[in-house]
Design a protein around this motif. Structure first.
Motif, PDB file in Angstrom:
ATOM      1  N   VAL A  71       1.114  -2.280  -6.973  1.00  6.39           N
ATOM      2  CA  VAL A  71       0.723  -0.862  -6.989  1.00  6.39           C
ATOM      3  C   VAL A  71       1.463  -0.096  -5.900  1.00  6.39           C
ATOM      4  O   VAL A  71       2.031   0.979  -6.138  1.00  6.39           O
ATOM      5  CB  VAL A  71      -0.797  -0.714  -6.803  1.00  6.39           C
ATOM      6  CG1 VAL A  71      -1.166   0.743  -6.535  1.00  6.39           C
ATOM      7  CG2 VAL A  71      -1.537  -1.209  -8.030  1.00  6.39           C
ATOM      8  N   LEU A  72       1.445  -0.635  -4.672  1.00  4.87           N
ATOM      9  CA  LEU A  72       2.106   0.041  -3.553  1.00  4.87           C
ATOM     10  C   LEU A  72       3.606   0.160  -3.800  1.00  4.87           C
ATOM     11  O   LEU A  72       4.216   1.185  -3.494  1.00  4.87           O
ATOM     12  CB  LEU A  72       1.840  -0.723  -2.259  1.00  4.87           C
ATOM     13  CG  LEU A  72       0.388  -0.729  -1.765  1.00  4.87           C
ATOM     14  CD1 LEU A  72       0.236  -1.603  -0.521  1.00  4.87           C
ATOM     15  CD2 LEU A  72      -0.089   0.695  -1.471  1.00  4.87           C
ATOM     16  N   PHE A  73       4.197  -0.901  -4.350  1.00  3.12           N
ATOM     17  CA  PHE A  73       5.631  -0.877  -4.617  1.00  3.12           C
ATOM     18  C   PHE A  73       5.979   0.192  -5.657  1.00  3.12           C
ATOM     19  O   PHE A  73       6.913   0.982  -5.470  1.00  3.12           O
ATOM     20  CB  PHE A  73       6.089  -2.249  -5.113  1.00  3.12           C
ATOM     21  CG  PHE A  73       7.515  -2.272  -5.608  1.00  3.12           C
ATOM     22  CD1 PHE A  73       8.577  -2.258  -4.715  1.00  3.12           C
ATOM     23  CD2 PHE A  73       7.789  -2.275  -6.969  1.00  3.12           C
ATOM     24  CE1 PHE A  73       9.882  -2.258  -5.175  1.00  3.12           C
ATOM     25  CE2 PHE A  73       9.091  -2.287  -7.433  1.00  3.12           C
ATOM     26  CZ  PHE A  73      10.150  -2.274  -6.528  1.00  3.12           C
ATOM     27  N   ILE A  74       5.214   0.223  -6.755  1.00  3.60           N
ATOM     28  CA  ILE A  74       5.494   1.187  -7.831  1.00  3.60           C
ATOM     29  C   ILE A  74       5.266   2.610  -7.348  1.00  3.60           C
ATOM     30  O   ILE A  74       6.071   3.508  -7.626  1.00  3.60           O
ATOM     31  CB  ILE A  74       4.612   0.886  -9.061  1.00  3.60           C
ATOM     32  CG1 ILE A  74       5.046  -0.440  -9.690  1.00  3.60           C
ATOM     33  CG2 ILE A  74       4.701   2.012 -10.083  1.00  3.60           C
ATOM     34  CD1 ILE A  74       4.215  -0.870 -10.871  1.00  3.60           C
ATOM     35  N   LEU A  75       4.182   2.821  -6.594  1.00  2.00           N
ATOM     36  CA  LEU A  75       3.920   4.167  -6.075  1.00  2.00           C
ATOM     37  C   LEU A  75       4.996   4.587  -5.082  1.00  2.00           C
ATOM     38  O   LEU A  75       5.442   5.737  -5.085  1.00  2.00           O
ATOM     39  CB  LEU A  75       2.542   4.214  -5.410  1.00  2.00           C
ATOM     40  CG  LEU A  75       1.331   4.171  -6.333  1.00  2.00           C
ATOM     41  CD1 LEU A  75       0.042   4.147  -5.518  1.00  2.00           C
ATOM     42  CD2 LEU A  75       1.321   5.366  -7.278  1.00  2.00           C
TER      43      LEU A  75
ATOM     44  N   SER B 229      -4.367 -13.023  -6.926  1.00  4.82           N
ATOM     45  CA  SER B 229      -4.002 -12.058  -7.969  1.00  4.82           C
ATOM     46  C   SER B 229      -4.261 -10.629  -7.511  1.00  4.82           C
ATOM     47  O   SER B 229      -3.449  -9.727  -7.771  1.00  4.82           O
ATOM     48  CB  SER B 229      -4.797 -12.342  -9.242  1.00  4.82           C
ATOM     49  OG  SER B 229      -4.439 -13.583  -9.798  1.00  4.82           O
ATOM     50  N   ILE B 230      -5.388 -10.430  -6.831  1.00  3.90           N
ATOM     51  CA  ILE B 230      -5.714  -9.086  -6.332  1.00  3.90           C
ATOM     52  C   ILE B 230      -4.646  -8.620  -5.349  1.00  3.90           C
ATOM     53  O   ILE B 230      -4.168  -7.474  -5.413  1.00  3.90           O
ATOM     54  CB  ILE B 230      -7.105  -9.086  -5.669  1.00  3.90           C
ATOM     55  CG1 ILE B 230      -8.194  -9.360  -6.707  1.00  3.90           C
ATOM     56  CG2 ILE B 230      -7.363  -7.746  -4.972  1.00  3.90           C
ATOM     57  CD1 ILE B 230      -9.569  -9.570  -6.109  1.00  3.90           C
ATOM     58  N   ALA B 231      -4.267  -9.505  -4.432  1.00  2.00           N
ATOM     59  CA  ALA B 231      -3.259  -9.150  -3.432  1.00  2.00           C
ATOM     60  C   ALA B 231      -1.924  -8.809  -4.100  1.00  2.00           C
ATOM     61  O   ALA B 231      -1.274  -7.818  -3.741  1.00  2.00           O
ATOM     62  CB  ALA B 231      -3.082 -10.303  -2.452  1.00  2.00           C
TER      63      ALA B 231
ATOM     64  N   THR C 257      -5.500  -0.201 -12.688  1.00  2.00           N
ATOM     65  CA  THR C 257      -4.959   0.308 -13.955  1.00  2.00           C
ATOM     66  C   THR C 257      -4.857   1.822 -13.934  1.00  2.00           C
ATOM     67  O   THR C 257      -3.856   2.397 -14.387  1.00  2.00           O
ATOM     68  CB  THR C 257      -5.852  -0.131 -15.134  1.00  2.00           C
ATOM     69  OG1 THR C 257      -5.950  -1.550 -15.149  1.00  2.00           O
ATOM     70  CG2 THR C 257      -5.259   0.345 -16.456  1.00  2.00           C
ATOM     71  N   ASP C 258      -5.894   2.477 -13.413  1.00  2.00           N
ATOM     72  CA  ASP C 258      -5.922   3.939 -13.420  1.00  2.00           C
ATOM     73  C   ASP C 258      -4.776   4.512 -12.607  1.00  2.00           C
ATOM     74  O   ASP C 258      -4.117   5.469 -13.031  1.00  2.00           O
ATOM     75  CB  ASP C 258      -7.264   4.431 -12.864  1.00  2.00           C
ATOM     76  CG  ASP C 258      -7.612   5.828 -13.360  1.00  2.00           C
ATOM     77  OD1 ASP C 258      -7.542   6.053 -14.585  1.00  2.00           O
ATOM     78  OD2 ASP C 258      -7.926   6.693 -12.528  1.00  2.00           O
ATOM     79  N   ILE C 259      -4.530   3.932 -11.437  1.00  2.00           N
ATOM     80  CA  ILE C 259      -3.433   4.413 -10.598  1.00  2.00           C
ATOM     81  C   ILE C 259      -2.091   4.225 -11.303  1.00  2.00           C
ATOM     82  O   ILE C 259      -1.277   5.157 -11.397  1.00  2.00           O
ATOM     83  CB  ILE C 259      -3.418   3.669  -9.251  1.00  2.00           C
ATOM     84  CG1 ILE C 259      -4.672   3.984  -8.445  1.00  2.00           C
ATOM     85  CG2 ILE C 259      -2.165   4.035  -8.456  1.00  2.00           C
ATOM     86  CD1 ILE C 259      -4.790   5.398  -7.974  1.00  2.00           C
ATOM     87  N   LEU C 260      -1.864   3.022 -11.810  1.00  2.00           N
ATOM     88  CA  LEU C 260      -0.586   2.740 -12.470  1.00  2.00           C
ATOM     89  C   LEU C 260      -0.412   3.577 -13.730  1.00  2.00           C
ATOM     90  O   LEU C 260       0.685   4.063 -14.021  1.00  2.00           O
ATOM     91  CB  LEU C 260      -0.499   1.254 -12.814  1.00  2.00           C
ATOM     92  CG  LEU C 260      -0.415   0.291 -11.626  1.00  2.00           C
ATOM     93  CD1 LEU C 260      -0.377  -1.148 -12.115  1.00  2.00           C
ATOM     94  CD2 LEU C 260       0.806   0.595 -10.770  1.00  2.00           C
ATOM     95  N   LEU C 261      -1.498   3.761 -14.475  1.00  2.00           N
ATOM     96  CA  LEU C 261      -1.412   4.526 -15.720  1.00  2.00           C
ATOM     97  C   LEU C 261      -1.069   5.981 -15.444  1.00  2.00           C
ATOM     98  O   LEU C 261      -0.164   6.559 -16.064  1.00  2.00           O
ATOM     99  CB  LEU C 261      -2.734   4.420 -16.479  1.00  2.00           C
ATOM    100  CG  LEU C 261      -2.735   4.930 -17.918  1.00  2.00           C
ATOM    101  CD1 LEU C 261      -1.843   4.073 -18.800  1.00  2.00           C
ATOM    102  CD2 LEU C 261      -4.158   4.937 -18.474  1.00  2.00           C
TER     103      LEU C 261
ATOM    104  N   LEU D 138      -2.168  -5.428  -5.856  1.00  2.00           N
ATOM    105  CA  LEU D 138      -2.160  -4.316  -4.893  1.00  2.00           C
ATOM    106  C   LEU D 138      -0.753  -4.082  -4.353  1.00  2.00           C
ATOM    107  O   LEU D 138      -0.335  -2.934  -4.155  1.00  2.00           O
ATOM    108  CB  LEU D 138      -3.135  -4.605  -3.751  1.00  2.00           C
ATOM    109  CG  LEU D 138      -4.624  -4.564  -4.105  1.00  2.00           C
ATOM    110  CD1 LEU D 138      -5.473  -4.980  -2.910  1.00  2.00           C
ATOM    111  CD2 LEU D 138      -5.028  -3.162  -4.574  1.00  2.00           C
ATOM    112  N   ILE D 139      -0.026  -5.168  -4.113  1.00  2.00           N
ATOM    113  CA  ILE D 139       1.364  -5.031  -3.655  1.00  2.00           C
ATOM    114  C   ILE D 139       2.208  -4.356  -4.729  1.00  2.00           C
ATOM    115  O   ILE D 139       3.052  -3.495  -4.443  1.00  2.00           O
ATOM    116  CB  ILE D 139       1.951  -6.415  -3.286  1.00  2.00           C
ATOM    117  CG1 ILE D 139       1.261  -6.954  -2.032  1.00  2.00           C
ATOM    118  CG2 ILE D 139       3.457  -6.319  -3.064  1.00  2.00           C
ATOM    119  CD1 ILE D 139       1.642  -8.388  -1.702  1.00  2.00           C
TER     120      ILE D 139
END
Length: 759
Positions: A507-511, A499-501, A93-97, A504-505
């Motif tokens: 997160v990597l895609f959005i970043l 769900s974790i995987a 959440t922190d990364i995406l936020l 994480l995917i």
């Protein structure tokens, strides 16, 4: 099964590094603004001082890690697998936020986000456990959440904003009453006392309180505890004496020294307080894994009571984190950019306001003005005159080409900003209370600005609106962090490893997408020259600068007009939307130039004052051109967005023919003005009639279609609007060319007498 949790730890470590980079890039400028705004220390030296503060602060932040372990929830009520789910949800959440808020340009706080993420994730997991236990209800939620500590943290963050603003305003008012704007004219012993108080406060709260987080504190504990008053008194005497002696026999500038050590202290306080936001959760997860590993108990049955105990964080981990923060400070593009928001809101002189006023800011300003008028009637005139005298700003006469080098505020205010913010943050850190360093620093700066009368009648409504925007960002951060972390916790609980995987995917895609988009935007920004006001003083410079503006505007209008016609013909809503954004950007840049006309006129030398008339006319015509393309773009977008009928084929053919002719005209204009060659202006003016005739013919054709064919009302309104605005655009271009044609001899002679047009 243990391998799964090792992978979770690896993921948490990677997320922590990303969080460090993003967070420092976002927050670093908070402790650099005062030093940069005062311009008394070079940027390179400021970065060195801040780096030392960050590194030392990271080494002294161990105690703050307890917030992530037990500050928000009761760890003994959760099992190991549940704790890992909570921590993963928080970090994702922190990364995406942070990435989302950075992309939107919204102000945010890493402290606020981590606190409410922990709270949201813990509440979600607690509700899951309650739902599975028939003997518990929602009223048992308090058993899982450290309610007292959570409320203390939340209340502390809220209170810190009010305290920071109030203390900053009070200290600045007293400082200005003592010094006015003439620090150098005060007696040296007065300056020495001021320096002694400031430096003593910094050294006590930073070093004395900061030592409690280090491994060697116990060896000094017996000397320090119980002797605080004597240490402070001794420090005051020593620092005051040193400041007095140095000022007597050298050119020692005590304020410059305070700004330097204040920047160091604020960087140290930032690192000590905010490091928990980035690595507190992964370190807590590591502590949890170490306690569970080898216990022989299943992850779903191992209670995390161990997190309730004090577990000193390894110094090497803190130093590694500090090193990453320092590297980010030096090499991050975001960290290198000077944040104009706080400096402009704090600026003593007038500046282009970045925030639009709102009804709340207007009400506050009116109310404050009314209260001020009441006090003016109550306070004796002699007191008011005394205050007015102390707040009278000195007149600084500089050459016109040096005016832009004036600092945003003086060294006294910069010193107060740094000292007050550093002390408040350090006090909170010493009591293990996380607060938003972003908002403390910001609110101190706003408080000192208010007390320093930097918010005058001309700027107050804009700057108050800016403060409300920042505070509004805090509430949005808190709400988003709580809700998203809670949702992610539930998703992880339902789907487990899958769900974790997936998360994480995501997160990597959005970043990755965000990084590519940022790189693309930076590349486009570099390729696309932004229209900006240069330092203009003479008619030659006005002509040259205006030529560059015209060349840039015509190039962009040519491109935008072509896009609108093409995308409207294809009924492409997405591309029309992108074009609309570029058109708005062009309008905003021209509007900024018009807003700066006041400063432009003031910057002209005496022999070229009348050049302002030429410049104002040029900007007026540029605005007419921008408004025409804005109308064409917005109406086309609205037409397609409302799903109205496509243009007829004959209409598209006419528009494409006009587009081609207009393209040729704009390219000729852009090329001539880019080369500062005005010899072909008359030829271009003479060629306008063919384009005018084509537009008029298209209007006549549409009138015929309405009378003889089945025509759409919306289609006709759009088509007429585009043709008429195209005609207005051409007329504005011709007026601009005519202005240059009549005055082009000025560029060679610098003479202002040939001006023929009136405003």
């Amino acid at each position: 099964m243990g391998d799964i949790y090792i992978l979770m730890l690896v993921a948490l470590v990677v997320l922590a590094v990303i969080d460090l980079v993003v967070g420092v890039s976002n927050d670093a400028i908070n402790f650099l603004n005062s030093a940069i705004g005062s311009k008394v220390i070079s940027v390179r030296n400021i970065m060195i001082i801040a780096s030392l503060g960050i590194f030392l602060g990271a080494a002294t932040s161990s105690g703050m890690m307890e917030v992530a372990r037990k500050g928000i929830f009761m760890p003994s009520e959760f099992y190991f697998n549940e704790i890992m789910f909570i921590f993963l949800a928080v970090m994702i959440t922190d990364i995406l936020l942070l990435d989302t808020f950075n992309s939107l340009g919204m102000p945010t706080s890493t402290t606020v986000s981590i606190v409410f993420e922990l709270l949201g994730a813990a509440v979600a997991m607690a509700l899951i456990k309650i739902s599975l236990n028939d003997s518990e209800t929602v009223s048992d939620l308090a058993k899982y959440i450290n309610t007292a500590k959570a409320l203390q943290i939340i209340f502390g963050i809220l209170l810190s904003v009010v305290i920071a603003f109030s203390v900053g305003a009070f200290v600045q008012f007293i400082s200005r009453m003592v010094y006015s704007f003439q620090f150098e004219k005060k007696k040296k012993y007065v300056n020495a006392i001021f320096g002694g108080i400031a430096i003593t406060a910094i050294t006590y709260f930073i070093f004395m309180k900061g030592l409690k987080g280090t491994d060697f504190y116990k060896s000094l504990q017996g000397y320090l505890e119980g002797n605080e008053i004597y240490i402070m008194l001794g420090g005051f005497i020593v620092w005051t004496f040193l400041a007095y002696v140095l000022s007597m026999f050298t050119k020692f500038n005590i304020l410059k020294f305070i700004i330097g050590i204040g920047t160091f202290s604020l960087a140290l306080a930032f690192s000590g307080n905010d490091l928990v936001n980035f690595i507190g959760v992964p370190i807590a997860a590591l502590n949890s894994y170490q306690a569970w590993d080898g216990s022989g108990i299943a992850a779903t049955e191992f209670s995390m009571d161990v997190l309730s105990k004090k577990v000193p964080t390894q110094t090497v981990l803190l130093l590694i984190a500090g090193g990453i923060m320092v590297i980010t400070l030096w090499f991050s593009n975001k960290a290198k950019k000077v944040a104009a928001t706080e400096i402009n809101l704090s600026r003593q002189s007038d500046a282009t306001e970045r925030f639009s006023p709102n009804q709340l800011s207007r009400i506050v300003v009116r109310g404050t003005t009314s209260i001020s008028n009441v006090f003016d009637k109550i306070i004796p005139d002699s007191w008011l005159n005394r205050i007015e005298k102390q707040f009278k700003k000195p007149v600084i006469n500089l050459p016109q080409d040096k005016v832009h080098e004036l600092p945003a505020f003086d060294m006294i205010r910069a010193s107060v900003n740094l000292v007050v913010a550093g002390i408040l943050i350090s006090i909170a850190t010493s009591y293990k209370l996380p607060l938003s360093t972003t908002y403390v620093t910001f609110m101190v700066a706003m408080g000192t600005s208010l007390a320093d009368k930097a918010w005058g009648r001309e700027s107050a409504v804009y700057r108050v609106a800016g403060v409300f925007n920042v505070i509004g960002g805090w509430f949005l951060t808190a709400f988003s962090a709580f809700v998203v972390a809670a949702v992610f916790t539930y998703i992880i609980y339902l789907g487990g490893v899958v769900s974790i995987a997936v998360l994480l995917i995501v997160v990597l895609f959005i970043l990755g997408r965000s990084t590519l988009k940022h790189a693309k935007g930076a590349k486009e920004e570099k390729a696309q020259q932004k229209i900006a006001k240069a330092e203009l003083r003479t008619i030659n410079e006005v002509m040259k600068e205006s030529s560059e503006h015209i060349s840039e505007v015509t190039r962009r209008v040519n491109k935008l007009y072509g896009h609108v016609v093409t995308d409207l013909s294809a009924h492409n809503l997405d591309k029309l939307s992108k074009t609309e954004k570029h058109v708005k950007k062009l309008n905003n840049e021209i509007e900024e130039l018009r807003n700066d006309v006041f400063y432009f006129i003031k910057s002209l030398d005496e022999s070229s004052v009348k050049a302002s008339r030429f410049y104002i006319l040029v900007l007026g015509y540029l605005q007419d051109i921008a408004q025409s393309i804005d109308y064409i773009s917005s109406t086309s977008f609205t037409h397609v967005n409302n799903n109205h009928k496509n243009l007829k084929k004959s209409q598209i053919v006419d528009l494409n023919e006009i587009k081609v002719e207009l393209n040729i005209l704009l390219e000729r204009i852009g090329e001539d003005f880019s080369n500062n060659s005005f010899v072909n202006i008359q030829d271009i003016i003479d060629s306008k009639q063919a384009l005018f005739d084509h537009v008029s013919a298209s209007l006549d054709k549409q009138v015929t279609r309405i009378r003889t064919e089945d025509s759409s009302k919306r289609n006709t309104i759009l088509y007429f609007g585009i043709l008429l605005e195209t005609k207005d655009l051409i007329e504005a271009l011709m007026s601009l060319l005519q202005l240059y044609q009549e005055n082009r001899t000025l560029y060679k002679t610098g003479d202002i007498s040939p001006f023929k047009q009136n405003i």
